[in-house]
Motif scaffolding. Sequence first.
Motif, PDB file in Angstrom:
ATOM      1  N   UNK B  52       0.843  -1.195   0.000  1.00  0.00           N
ATOM      2  CA  UNK B  52       0.000   0.000   0.000  1.00  0.00           C
ATOM      3  C   UNK B  52       0.876   1.242   0.000  1.00  0.00           C
ATOM      4  N   UNK B  53       0.374   2.297  -0.616  1.00  0.00           N
ATOM      5  CA  UNK B  53       1.030   3.609  -0.560  1.00  0.00           C
ATOM      6  C   UNK B  53       2.479   3.542  -1.038  1.00  0.00           C
ATOM      7  N   UNK B  62      -3.851   9.972  -0.095  1.00  0.00           N
ATOM      8  CA  UNK B  62      -4.349   9.468   1.173  1.00  0.00           C
ATOM      9  C   UNK B  62      -4.206  10.525   2.266  1.00  0.00           C
ATOM     10  N   UNK B  63      -3.134  11.266   2.222  1.00  0.00           N
ATOM     11  CA  UNK B  63      -2.934  12.296   3.238  1.00  0.00           C
ATOM     12  C   UNK B  63      -3.927  13.436   3.094  1.00  0.00           C
ATOM     13  N   UNK B  68      -3.170  13.660   7.590  1.00  0.00           N
ATOM     14  CA  UNK B  68      -1.896  13.413   8.274  1.00  0.00           C
ATOM     15  C   UNK B  68      -0.792  14.183   7.548  1.00  0.00           C
ATOM     16  N   UNK B  73       4.841   5.621   4.659  1.00  0.00           N
ATOM     17  CA  UNK B  73       5.091   4.706   5.782  1.00  0.00           C
ATOM     18  C   UNK B  73       6.590   4.478   5.980  1.00  0.00           C
ATOM     19  N   UNK B  74       6.983   4.171   7.208  1.00  0.00           N
ATOM     20  CA  UNK B  74       8.408   3.962   7.508  1.00  0.00           C
ATOM     21  C   UNK B  74       8.936   2.701   6.827  1.00  0.00           C
ATOM     22  N   UNK B  75       8.056   1.705   6.674  1.00  0.00           N
ATOM     23  CA  UNK B  75       8.448   0.429   6.075  1.00  0.00           C
ATOM     24  C   UNK B  75       7.317   0.020   5.124  1.00  0.00           C
ATOM     25  N   UNK B  76       7.558  -0.940   4.224  1.00  0.00           N
ATOM     26  CA  UNK B  76       6.480  -1.322   3.299  1.00  0.00           C
ATOM     27  C   UNK B  76       5.232  -1.766   4.058  1.00  0.00           C
ATOM     28  N   UNK B  77       4.069  -1.248   3.636  1.00  0.00           N
ATOM     29  CA  UNK B  77       2.782  -1.643   4.223  1.00  0.00           C
ATOM     30  C   UNK B  77       2.219  -2.768   3.366  1.00  0.00           C
ATOM     31  N   UNK B  78       2.339  -3.989   3.868  1.00  0.00           N
ATOM     32  CA  UNK B  78       1.972  -5.154   3.058  1.00  0.00           C
ATOM     33  C   UNK B  78       0.587  -5.663   3.395  1.00  0.00           C
ATOM     34  N   UNK B 144      -9.140   4.388   6.441  1.00  0.00           N
ATOM     35  CA  UNK B 144      -7.785   3.917   6.216  1.00  0.00           C
ATOM     36  C   UNK B 144      -7.073   3.543   7.504  1.00  0.00           C
ATOM     37  N   UNK B 145      -7.811   3.553   8.600  1.00  0.00           N
ATOM     38  CA  UNK B 145      -7.169   3.264   9.882  1.00  0.00           C
ATOM     39  C   UNK B 145      -7.239   1.779  10.226  1.00  0.00           C
ATOM     40  N   UNK B 146      -7.989   1.009   9.468  1.00  0.00           N
ATOM     41  CA  UNK B 146      -8.186  -0.399   9.802  1.00  0.00           C
ATOM     42  C   UNK B 146      -7.929  -1.247   8.557  1.00  0.00           C
ATOM     43  N   UNK B 205      13.494  -4.503   1.822  1.00  0.00           N
ATOM     44  CA  UNK B 205      12.765  -4.051   3.011  1.00  0.00           C
ATOM     45  C   UNK B 205      11.715  -5.070   3.468  1.00  0.00           C
TER      46      UNK B 205
END
Lengths: 262, 261
Positions: B52-53, B62-63, B68, B73-78, B144-146, B205
Motif C-alpha cells: 500500500x502507498x 491518502x494524506x 496526516x 510509511x516507515x516500512x512497506x505496508x503489506x 484507512x485506519x483499519x 525491506x
Amino acid sequence: MKRARVAYLGAVHDAVEEEGRLRLADGRLVSESAVVWLPPLPETPRPRTIFAVEINYTDYAKELAFKAPDEPLVFVKGPSTLIGHRAETRRPADATYMHYACELAVVIGKTTRRVTRTDAYEYVLGYTVANDYMVRDYLENYYSPNLRAASRDACTPLGPWLVDAGDVRDPMNLRLRTLINGAITQQGSTRDMVFDIRFLIAYLSAFMTLFCGDVILTGTPDGLVGVHDGDEVVTEIDGIGSLRNTIVGESSITYASGSRSG
Amino acid sequence: MPVVMARTRFMAQAERFEVDPLSGLIRCGGKTLGMDELQWDTPTHGTVYGVLMNYRGAVEALNTIGGESSAPPRAPLLFVKPANTWIAYGDAIPVPEDVDCVEAGAALGIVMGKTACRVAAVDALNFVAGYTIVNDVCEPHRRYDRPATRQRCRDGFCAIGPWIMPKQSVPSPDSLTLRVLVNGKPSAENTTANMVRSVATLIADVTEFMTLSDGDVLHTGVPEDAPRISAGDRVRIEIDGIGALENRVVAERELMTGGSR
C-alpha cells in the motif's frame, strides 16, 4: 482426537495423542520432546489463508479505551509466520514492546461460502492454540496492523494439537491463559469474544470463499505483557493444549558472513 | 519474440510460450494463436502480497483525505491477496451486489524465483524470476485506519497474468509505463518511476522481516486515482515490455461460482 504433525527421525509424520505421548501412523509411541513439532494443519493445494482478528474481547477493547468495533477487525497473515510447538521466535534488537497474544485458532474443514451463523460450526475441522506475537514499535498509521508488526517470520506459533471439532463441546466457553517463565500474566475466557466463532465464519464467508486448512485466529483478552530475550512463553487453552515458545534475541543468533545483519 | 512462462488450465506445470507482448499473439507448437484461443490460469500459485502507498501520488492522495502529515510509511505496508481472490486472464471480475463499482488497481507483479530472506538491495534482483501484471481490485472505501479485508479480499478480486516475463527481458523495472483501458478507452496512466520504493529496495525491506518463497508474487503497489469499473465493462492493464491483462466485469450474482482454488 488430538492430532499433530511432527518431524521424527528424518521424516514428517501425522500423529495422534495417546497417554501423553505421540502415536505415529505406524504405531510407534514417542515422547513429545523427541520430535520437532510442526503446525498441526492439513496440507492445502494453494497457500492457506490465515486470518487474525484484532480487539475481539470485551475486556481488551476496554483496556485500549476503544469502543468495541461494529465490524470485525480482520487482516490476513502470510504463511511464513507460522511455526510449531516448542520452537523459537526471534525478537528484533530494536523492539521496545513485543507482546504475546494467546488465541483460540479455528481451522476450517471444507469449502465454505455464504454460510449462516446457525450452520457455521459444520465447517470447522478443529481447534488449536496460537500465540499471535506483535511488535508494536512497527505499527503504522494506515491499515493497521501491518505485516511488519504482525506477520513476521516465525512470529505465530501454532499447536501443539489440532483437536477435532466434535471433541470440543463448547468452544465459546474455554479458559485461556499465558505464562511467562511459569508466572501467569494473562487470563480470560473465550466467552468474552465480541464476535463469536459462528459470527466470524458467517461474516468472512459472506464475501470470501474459505477452504479446508484456512485458519482464523480469534483474538486475545487483556493482559498483554512484553516479552524479552530468553523468556519461555506458554499460551494455553483448557481442553485444547499448551503451546510453548522461547524468545531469542538477535545477539544469540549466528548469521553467515555476508548475510544481511538486520 | 520474447519467451515467457505461463500456465493454461488442465496443464500441471508452467510452459514456455513465444509471445508478442502487446498484440498478444502467441507462437507455440508451430502455430500462431490469439489470446482468446487459450484457457489461461494464473501464471504462479505462490502467496500474493501487495504494497500500500508505494506511489508518491497515492501517499499524497491518502494524506489529503486523512489529514496526516505527508510522510510515506516507515516500512512497506503489506497485505495479502489470498487464493480466493485469484483469477486469470479473461476471467470475470465480480462486482458484489452491495456496491455499484469497484476500482481497477494496476500493479507490477514481481515473481520470485528463489527463496529470499534478509536480502540486500544490491542482491535483490538475483532472487527474481520475472514480472507479471496484477489487477488488484478493491471496493472504494474511506476508512484507512483499519485493515481493508472486506474491500480487498473478495472472491475474484485479484487478476494475475497473463504470463511471467523473464527479468532478462525487463531491464528497467523501475521505469515501466502502466496503462489502464476501460472498454478500450485510456483511463489511467502512470510509471513505476513514481514508486516510493524501487523493486530492489522493496524486496530488501520486505525480506528483512518476512521470507518470500519461489513462486510468490509481490506487487509493487497501485498508483493514485485507480479507475472505477462496473458490470459490463472490459478492463485492460498494459505494462510496457510485459504485456496486457484483460478481464471482463460481471455482476457477482451472474457468476455461478466464487473462489477459484
